[in-house]
Scaffold this active site. Structure first.
Site, short mmCIF file in Angstrom:
data_model
loop_
_atom_site.label_atom_id
_atom_site.label_comp_id
_atom_site.label_asym_id
_atom_site.label_seq_id
_atom_site.Cartn_x
_atom_site.Cartn_y
_atom_site.Cartn_z
N GLY A 124 65.72 32.63 -89.13
CA GLY A 124 64.26 32.52 -89.14
C GLY A 124 63.62 33.85 -89.41
N GLY A 144 65.78 24.00 -82.25
CA GLY A 144 65.99 22.55 -82.37
C GLY A 144 64.66 21.86 -82.52
#
Ligand code: AMP
Length: 487
Positions: free
Chosen positions: A41, A116
């Site tokens: 990320g 998640g």
């Protein structure tokens, strides 16, 4: 239209988490851990540290290196810390949604970092808002935080268990308080989470937790084990405690972590990612052989599979495409006349290698098909005689609801086109995808422990899935699409 869901669907796509307990340089170690997890990320990052009494936080948009300069790290004192790095393709890149989330509630100050995606977050959010909860972010993680605050349990582990037993989907979660660190994995274990140790200057071992083992390598920490699916590891001054907060469920490890997402130097779900990727390439060569002069990877993601293809087929491996690694997020395109570089900015063929040659191009996946199409054309422009595309996984036909960023079903080229139609679109001489069976063999999935829903459309959670549908007349609408029963 339920806009919450659109946000939820995007806000926890692709993240990395790191935590440390019992080390005087907790924030510095977390910074290094996040650095090693940057590939998970790049949009925002944050660290929360505990000095034993209070929590301190810093979150910002951007990459880990630019955010955590020495003066910022100095403001994060203490012996424990958690960090988060987040990626989102949604238009809204608000700092509001950067993690870890920090709250002060009836259970004290708590920081939460989540990798998640919860599949029932929108339902919960509606219910909680109806009962008066005020949400401050668009993120599904905040649902967990509200459920913790509402729990009647006397201690945090009980409240966390209460909260997590009410949510569905994927979570590898780190929770920090002034004197505890929790590392939790959902009962199906969609996303990875590993536990390690490293010596602390005070003579005791510090505990570290990370999305991937590559973060441990950087710190010279020792990999101890995975946090098990359905396990809550509670780390405090009195040591480490393992708590089962949920009845066991069939495991659903994300197979895409092995195909693309994790770093090849990591051990994920107890298996080397490089071993998996080379095997993907070997089996791809067995399933889709071709006469050619060279195997060329699409760097970086296609490299290990291309090596496997080359080893198996005995066709030489050549770096026929070069990647520019220095493309920043703030690249400004020059005037109209010379813009629209597209993929050229990132990848350039080596004409001297590929001209006049029959080339096997290997990549890990085709999503919309735009990258592969441009690369096939670039190879031909560079003089390649034949271009054979090989993909080290099956056609991606369905979006992921468990934390990998995939576009809507309509945008996935393989959801509505056959491999032959895709080959024509790419302009390739041939196209071969690895079979589902080959994929499972490559990760040694003999017991059906992996989630393959992006390749099958069968989702393992017992939920009505919602999907954003593009409708030409009404803009975006949302409809239920599949009801799948637990396996
Ligand atoms: P596309 O042009 O849409 O077909 O994208 C294909 C490229 O995207 C491949 O080179 C993949 O390595 C890469 N890719 C596949 N899945 C993802 C993902 N979830 N996030 C970022 N990149 C991806």
């Amino acid at each position: 239209m339920n806009t919450d869901y659109i946000s939820d669907d995007h806000f926890h796509d692709e993240c990395g988490v790191f935590g440390v307990f019992g080390h005087p340089e907790a924030a510095n170690l977390t910074y290094l851990g996040l650095y090693a997890l940057q590939h998970r990320g790049q949009e925002s990052a944050g660290i929360v540290s505990s000095d034993g009494h209070d929590l301190n936080v810093h979150r910002a948009m951007g990459e880990v290196e630019e955010i955590f300069i020495p003066s910022v790290l100095l403001k994060l004192p203490g012996h424990s810390a958690i960090g988060h790095t987040r990626y989102s393709t949604a238009g809204d890149k608000a700092i509001l949604n950067a993690q870890p989330i920090m709250i002060d509630c009836n259970k004290g100050k708590i920081a939460v970092g989540h990798n998640g995606n919860l599949t029932n977050a929108a339902d919960w959010r509606r219910k909680l808002e109806h009962r008066g909860s005020i949400f401050q972010t668009n993120s599904d993680t905040e649902v967990i935080v509200h459920l913790i605050a509402r729990s009647q349990a006397r201690n945090l582990s009980g409240a966390l268990g209460d909260a997590l037993n009410q949510v569905e989907g994927a979570y590898s979660l780190l929770v920090l308080t002034h004197d505890e660190l929790y590392a939790v994995r959902d009962p199906r274990g969609f996303r990875p989470l590993v536990l390690g140790k490293l010596p602390s200057p005070d003579g005791q071992d510090a505990w570290v937790v990370a999305s991937e083992t590559c973060a441990f390598d950087l710190l010279d920490a020792t990999y101890v084990r995975e946090v098990e699916p359905g396990e809550m590891v509670r780390i405090s001054r009195s040591g480490i405690e393992s708590i089962r907060f949920s009845p066991p469920k069939p495991h659903q490890y994300c197979i895409f972590e092995h195909v693309y997402f994790s770093r090849p130097d990591s051990i994920i779900f107890g298996r080397s990612v490089t071993h998996s990727r080379e095997m993907l390439g070997r089996l791809l060569a067995q399933e889709h052989p071709v006469e050619a002069d060279m195997v060329v990877p699409i760097p970086d993601s296609g490299v290990p599979a291309a090596i496997g293809y080359s080893l198996e087929s005995k066709i030489p491996f050549r770096m026929g495409l070069i990647r520019n690694h220095y493309i920043g997020r703030t690249f400004i395109e020059p005037s109209q006349a010379i813009r629209n570089f597209g993929v050229k900015l990132k990848l350039n063929p080596v004409r001297e290698l590929v001209a006049g040659q029959r080339v096997v191009l290997v990549d890990d996946s085709i999503v919309r098909g735009t990258t592969s199409r441009k690369l096939v054309r670039m190879m031909r422009d560079a003089g390649a005689k034949e271009v054979h595309m090989r993909i080290s996984c099956p056609p991606t036909i369905s979006p992921c609801y468990y934390g990998v960023d995939t576009p809507t079903r309509e945008e996935l080229i393989a959801s509505s086109n056959s491999p032959e139609q895709i080959r024509q679109y790419l302009g390739a001489d041939s196209l071969g995808y690895l079979s589902l069976d080959g994929l499972k063999r490559s990760v040694n999935d003999t017991q059906g422990k992996f989630c393959t829903s992006c390749y099958t459309g069968n989702y393992p959670t017992d939920l009505v899935q919602l999907e954003v549908r593009e409708s030409s007349s009404n803009g975006k609408t949302i409809e239920p699409v599949t009801v799948v029963h637990e396996t």
